[in-house]
Motif scaffolding. Structure first.
Motif, PDB file in Angstrom:
ATOM      1  N   GLN A 243      -6.934  -1.781   8.130  1.00  0.00           N
ATOM      2  CA  GLN A 243      -6.946  -1.028   6.878  1.00  0.00           C
ATOM      3  C   GLN A 243      -7.233   0.446   7.137  1.00  0.00           C
ATOM      4  N   SER A 246      -4.164   2.096   8.341  1.00  0.00           N
ATOM      5  CA  SER A 246      -3.214   2.284   7.252  1.00  0.00           C
ATOM      6  C   SER A 246      -3.607   3.482   6.399  1.00  0.00           C
ATOM      7  N   TRP A 247      -4.910   3.608   6.098  1.00  0.00           N
ATOM      8  CA  TRP A 247      -5.386   4.749   5.313  1.00  0.00           C
ATOM      9  C   TRP A 247      -5.137   6.061   6.054  1.00  0.00           C
ATOM     10  N   GLN A 248      -5.436   6.068   7.352  1.00  0.00           N
ATOM     11  CA  GLN A 248      -5.255   7.282   8.132  1.00  0.00           C
ATOM     12  C   GLN A 248      -3.782   7.687   8.193  1.00  0.00           C
ATOM     13  N   ARG A 250      -1.491   7.037   5.938  1.00  0.00           N
ATOM     14  CA  ARG A 250      -1.098   7.571   4.628  1.00  0.00           C
ATOM     15  C   ARG A 250      -1.612   8.991   4.439  1.00  0.00           C
ATOM     16  N   MET A 251      -2.827   9.261   4.893  1.00  0.00           N
ATOM     17  CA  MET A 251      -3.388  10.606   4.780  1.00  0.00           C
ATOM     18  C   MET A 251      -2.591  11.603   5.617  1.00  0.00           C
TER      19      MET A 251
END
Length: 263
Positions: A243, A246-248, A250-251
């Protein structure tokens, strides 16, 4: 009998109203569960030392059966850098989770305790946490009964050609024999080369781990597939790492988009 022992805290859980059960990996006696009376009390003097990922030299009683006990803390190892970095914390939690899953309680595993301490030193010195986690994943595969061939072709033994990984043949394939498995993983050859090196090196000899994002993604893809398909364990800490990635991503994509829109 009271003794002095080194340990790193795996996790803790509540017990009754004010007590704690704290699982530790001890250097001398493997994984043990410690009963901490009044461990949730604000007056308990070793609160910091029994937090997950803390490492210290304790004095207490390690029982052959049943629960063990802590009387005193003789020295501590600095692991505060793990508490202030969510990524480092996540990867070390995952590494300890793998160790917990791989070995029975009460089984002395001094080698693995020493490797964890070495990993802490490497992380504190700035080595890539995913690379360190991949090292443990690779080294623990034989413990789980999986013994892939790394760094040379499983068919001809050559190591001087680009390599890919074959689950069907349980090892790396050189370019001349890629046709032997049409379902090979089609992994970036640099990622295979780094995984092969980590599979066959002493962690103490790893001086640098300068990994590009694409290479790390490929390394993670290989190890995730092996652990999902062959080992069959699914740790919550690994899901959290996925997760985070995935966040990184998207950022990074959002920042790149904003940069492109800036006049």
């Amino acid at each position: 009998m009271t003794e002095v022992f080194d340990a790193i805290v795996l996790y803790q859980r509540d017990h009754k109203e004010k007590d704690l059960m704290v699982k530790m990996l001890t250097r001398q006696a493997g994984k043990r569960m410690f009963y901490i009376r009044h461990g949730k009390s604000q007056r308990y003097q070793f609160t910091a030392e029994i937090q997950p990922l803390s490492a210290a030299t304790f004095e207490g009683t390690i029982n052959t059966t049943g629960l063990s006990f802590i009387n005193d803390v003789k020295a501590t190892k600095d692991t505060t850098f793990l508490m202030t970095d969510i990524v480092l914390n996540a990867y070390m939690t995952y590494i300890l989770g793998l160790i917990d899953a791989a070995f029975l309680d009460n089984q002395p595993i001094t080698k693995w305790y020493d490797l964890i301490i070495e990993a802490l030193n490497k992380l504190q010195n700035g080595l890539d946490p995913q690379g360190i986690a991949n090292y443990f994943e690779l080294q623990l595969l034989p413990v789980f009964g999986i013994r892939p061939t790394w760094g040379q072709c499983v068919i001809c033994g050559r190591s001087d050609l680009p390599l890919d990984f074959s689950e069907e043949l349980n090892g790396t394939l050189c370019q001349q024999h890629w046709s032997a498995d049409e379902h090979r993983l089609h992994v970036d050859t640099k990622a295979v080369r780094i995984l092969s090196k980590l599979a066959n090196i002493d962690l103490r000899l790893v001086g640098t781990l300068d990994l590009k994002t694409q290479t790390k993604q490929e390394m993670a893809r290989v190890m995730d597939k092996l652990y999902d398909d062959q080992v069959g364990i699914h740790l919550k800490s690994k899901s959290f790492i996925q997760q985070l990635a995935s966040w990184q991503n998207r950022m990074m994509q959002r920042e790149k988009k904003n940069d492109n829109q800036t006049p």
